[in-house]
Design a protein around this motif. Structure first.
Motif, PDB file in Angstrom:
ATOM      1  N   ASN A  16       0.834  -1.202   0.000  1.00  0.00           N
ATOM      2  CA  ASN A  16       0.000   0.000   0.000  1.00  0.00           C
ATOM      3  C   ASN A  16       0.873   1.259   0.000  1.00  0.00           C
ATOM      4  O   ASN A  16       0.591   2.233  -0.711  1.00  0.00           O
ATOM      5  CB  ASN A  16      -0.918  -0.032   1.227  1.00  0.00           C
ATOM      6  N   ARG A  17       1.941   1.195   0.754  1.00  0.00           N
ATOM      7  CA  ARG A  17       2.873   2.327   0.804  1.00  0.00           C
ATOM      8  C   ARG A  17       3.558   2.497  -0.544  1.00  0.00           C
ATOM      9  O   ARG A  17       3.745   3.617  -1.037  1.00  0.00           O
ATOM     10  CB  ARG A  17       3.921   2.054   1.898  1.00  0.00           C
ATOM     11  N   PHE A  18       3.926   1.382  -1.169  1.00  0.00           N
ATOM     12  CA  PHE A  18       4.590   1.410  -2.477  1.00  0.00           C
ATOM     13  C   PHE A  18       3.656   1.995  -3.538  1.00  0.00           C
ATOM     14  O   PHE A  18       4.057   2.786  -4.380  1.00  0.00           O
ATOM     15  CB  PHE A  18       4.998  -0.018  -2.869  1.00  0.00           C
ATOM     16  N   ALA A  19       2.376   1.608  -3.470  1.00  0.00           N
ATOM     17  CA  ALA A  19       1.401   2.084  -4.467  1.00  0.00           C
ATOM     18  C   ALA A  19       1.126   3.572  -4.314  1.00  0.00           C
ATOM     19  O   ALA A  19       0.946   4.285  -5.296  1.00  0.00           O
ATOM     20  CB  ALA A  19       0.095   1.302  -4.328  1.00  0.00           C
ATOM     21  N   GLY A  20       1.121   4.056  -3.064  1.00  0.00           N
ATOM     22  CA  GLY A  20       0.790   5.465  -2.828  1.00  0.00           C
ATOM     23  C   GLY A  20      -0.610   5.744  -3.338  1.00  0.00           C
ATOM     24  O   GLY A  20      -1.557   5.031  -3.004  1.00  0.00           O
ATOM     25  N   THR A  21      -0.738   6.748  -4.193  1.00  0.00           N
ATOM     26  CA  THR A  21      -2.078   7.094  -4.703  1.00  0.00           C
ATOM     27  C   THR A  21      -2.376   6.397  -6.035  1.00  0.00           C
ATOM     28  O   THR A  21      -3.448   6.571  -6.601  1.00  0.00           O
ATOM     29  CB  THR A  21      -2.200   8.617  -4.914  1.00  0.00           C
ATOM     30  N   ARG A  22      -1.393   5.619  -6.543  1.00  0.00           N
ATOM     31  CA  ARG A  22      -1.590   4.985  -7.864  1.00  0.00           C
ATOM     32  C   ARG A  22      -2.396   3.705  -7.721  1.00  0.00           C
ATOM     33  O   ARG A  22      -2.134   2.900  -6.821  1.00  0.00           O
ATOM     34  CB  ARG A  22      -0.228   4.646  -8.503  1.00  0.00           C
ATOM     35  N   PRO A  23      -3.371   3.479  -8.614  1.00  0.00           N
ATOM     36  CA  PRO A  23      -4.135   2.231  -8.533  1.00  0.00           C
ATOM     37  C   PRO A  23      -3.295   1.031  -8.989  1.00  0.00           C
ATOM     38  O   PRO A  23      -2.505   1.146  -9.927  1.00  0.00           O
ATOM     39  CB  PRO A  23      -5.317   2.469  -9.480  1.00  0.00           C
ATOM     40  N   TYR A  24      -3.485  -0.075  -8.303  1.00  0.00           N
ATOM     41  CA  TYR A  24      -2.772  -1.315  -8.641  1.00  0.00           C
ATOM     42  C   TYR A  24      -3.756  -2.464  -8.806  1.00  0.00           C
ATOM     43  O   TYR A  24      -4.875  -2.410  -8.294  1.00  0.00           O
ATOM     44  CB  TYR A  24      -1.767  -1.682  -7.533  1.00  0.00           C
ATOM     45  N   LEU A  25      -3.289  -3.504  -9.520  1.00  0.00           N
ATOM     46  CA  LEU A  25      -4.081  -4.723  -9.704  1.00  0.00           C
ATOM     47  C   LEU A  25      -3.335  -5.906  -9.114  1.00  0.00           C
ATOM     48  O   LEU A  25      -2.106  -5.892  -9.009  1.00  0.00           O
ATOM     49  CB  LEU A  25      -4.265  -5.009 -11.198  1.00  0.00           C
ATOM     50  N   LEU A  26      -4.095  -6.936  -8.791  1.00  0.00           N
ATOM     51  CA  LEU A  26      -3.519  -8.215  -8.376  1.00  0.00           C
ATOM     52  C   LEU A  26      -3.882  -9.232  -9.450  1.00  0.00           C
ATOM     53  O   LEU A  26      -5.038  -9.300  -9.872  1.00  0.00           O
ATOM     54  CB  LEU A  26      -4.108  -8.655  -7.033  1.00  0.00           C
ATOM     55  N   GLN A  27      -2.897  -9.993  -9.909  1.00  0.00           N
ATOM     56  CA  GLN A  27      -3.174 -10.969 -10.956  1.00  0.00           C
ATOM     57  C   GLN A  27      -2.544 -12.305 -10.583  1.00  0.00           C
ATOM     58  O   GLN A  27      -1.407 -12.363 -10.112  1.00  0.00           O
ATOM     59  CB  GLN A  27      -2.593 -10.496 -12.293  1.00  0.00           C
ATOM     60  N   LYS A  28      -3.322 -13.355 -10.774  1.00  0.00           N
ATOM     61  CA  LYS A  28      -2.815 -14.701 -10.504  1.00  0.00           C
ATOM     62  C   LYS A  28      -1.524 -14.930 -11.287  1.00  0.00           C
ATOM     63  O   LYS A  28      -1.450 -14.636 -12.481  1.00  0.00           O
ATOM     64  CB  LYS A  28      -3.872 -15.727 -10.943  1.00  0.00           C
ATOM     65  N   GLY A  29      -0.497 -15.442 -10.611  1.00  0.00           N
ATOM     66  CA  GLY A  29       0.778 -15.703 -11.281  1.00  0.00           C
ATOM     67  C   GLY A  29       0.696 -16.925 -12.177  1.00  0.00           C
ATOM     68  O   GLY A  29       0.121 -17.941 -11.804  1.00  0.00           O
ATOM     69  N   ILE A  30       1.252 -16.818 -13.366  1.00  0.00           N
ATOM     70  CA  ILE A  30       1.304 -17.944 -14.299  1.00  0.00           C
ATOM     71  C   ILE A  30       2.749 -18.442 -14.326  1.00  0.00           C
ATOM     72  O   ILE A  30       3.676 -17.643 -14.497  1.00  0.00           O
ATOM     73  CB  ILE A  30       0.898 -17.494 -15.736  1.00  0.00           C
ATOM     74  N   ARG A  31       2.916 -19.734 -14.167  1.00  0.00           N
ATOM     75  CA  ARG A  31       4.270 -20.310 -14.254  1.00  0.00           C
ATOM     76  C   ARG A  31       4.629 -20.414 -15.731  1.00  0.00           C
ATOM     77  O   ARG A  31       4.103 -21.270 -16.455  1.00  0.00           O
ATOM     78  CB  ARG A  31       4.283 -21.685 -13.587  1.00  0.00           C
ATOM     79  N   LEU A  32       5.491 -19.518 -16.189  1.00  0.00           N
ATOM     80  CA  LEU A  32       5.805 -19.447 -17.617  1.00  0.00           C
ATOM     81  C   LEU A  32       6.570 -20.675 -18.088  1.00  0.00           C
ATOM     82  O   LEU A  32       7.458 -21.179 -17.386  1.00  0.00           O
ATOM     83  CB  LEU A  32       6.670 -18.211 -17.911  1.00  0.00           C
ATOM     84  N   ALA A  33       6.227 -21.127 -19.282  1.00  0.00           N
ATOM     85  CA  ALA A  33       7.029 -22.175 -19.931  1.00  0.00           C
ATOM     86  C   ALA A  33       8.429 -21.598 -20.165  1.00  0.00           C
ATOM     87  O   ALA A  33       8.611 -20.378 -20.242  1.00  0.00           O
ATOM     88  CB  ALA A  33       6.389 -22.557 -21.260  1.00  0.00           C
TER      89      ALA A  33
END
Length: 251
Positions: free
Chosen positions: A94-111
């Protein structure tokens, strides 16, 4: 002639458009706006979650969150931090984001191709007649120490077939994947047109997971192609530009 193609920055807006389409929906990893409740539920369900700026580009400021035996570990570029509770983790994010909106996305294990993680860029452009066509596929092969595969994060650009040859999939899989991704690119173009006017080109960032399933990580409305100049074979670059000239793209 000035570059004429609509741009939409918000990854959340674009994700919501894609989720409205039952065909495309299957290709979207679970994505939610960042808040404390969503962080807790994502971490309860997934071993890896990505924390991405809603309006970011170039793979900048993306943090990978992984579950560990003692709690959680975050990685930003090559910097790692550990947390024992979700509360501590949330506070720092939250501190890192500050006032900027962020998303959370499920991690994909890349080939991986020859031991390095990669994803695929599907370039989709409009013809002079105004129909969408998938003009090029190329790959971004990541630096295994970094979080994102982007060129400006130390990744390299590869050709689709060479990269796939270095991955451990069957020979029949590659042409099938290529046609699936081209079809997906056109479907995304049509989807964007239904939601907003003026798009002439899009760049889909598609992850292929270790089982061979494709996932759309993001759709770029101002896809960079200058890294393609690093390839010995300039035909992909030239092909994209031949379509791009009609809407003012010259590099």
């Amino acid at each position: 002639m000035k570059y004429k193609s609509s741009t939409i920055k918000s990854k959340w807006t674009k994700t919501q458009w894609l989720l409205k389409d039952s065909y495309i929906k299957k290709y979207i990893p679970i994505t939610l706006p960042f808040n404390k409740k969503n962080l807790s539920s994502m971490l309860a369900d997934h071993t890896t979650v990505f924390f991405k700026p809603t309006n970011g580009s170039g793979g900048n400021n993306i943090i990978r969150i992984s579950k560990t035996a003692g709690g959680y570990q975050t990685q930003l570029n090559t910097t790692k931090r550990s947390y024992s509770t979700t509360t501590q983790l949330y506070r720092d994010l939250n501190r890192f984001a500050g006032t900027r909106p962020y998303l959370l996305q499920k991690g994909i294990r890349l080939a991986k191709s020859n031991g390095k993680p990669f994803d695929v860029r599907v370039m989709v452009q409009k013809t002079k007649q105004g129909t969408w066509t998938s003009t090029a596929l190329f790959t971004k092969v990541g630096n295994p120490k970094k979080v994102a595969t982007n060129y400006n994060q130390g990744g390299t650009i590869g050709t689709f077939h060479n990269t796939m040859n270095g991955a451990k999939f069957s020979s029949a899989f590659t042409p099938q994947l290529e046609s699936d991704l081209k079809r997906l690119g056109v479907a995304v173009g049509k989807n964007f047109d239904r939601n907003y006017k003026g798009f002439k080109e899009l760049g889909l960032d598609v992850a292929i997971d270790s089982k061979g399933k494709a996932w759309i990580l993001e759709v770029n409305t101002r896809p960079q192609i200058y890294p393609l100049k690093a390839l010995k074979d300039k035909s992909i670059y030239k092909k994209i530009l031949s379509y791009g000239k009609q809407y003012g793209r010259y590099k």
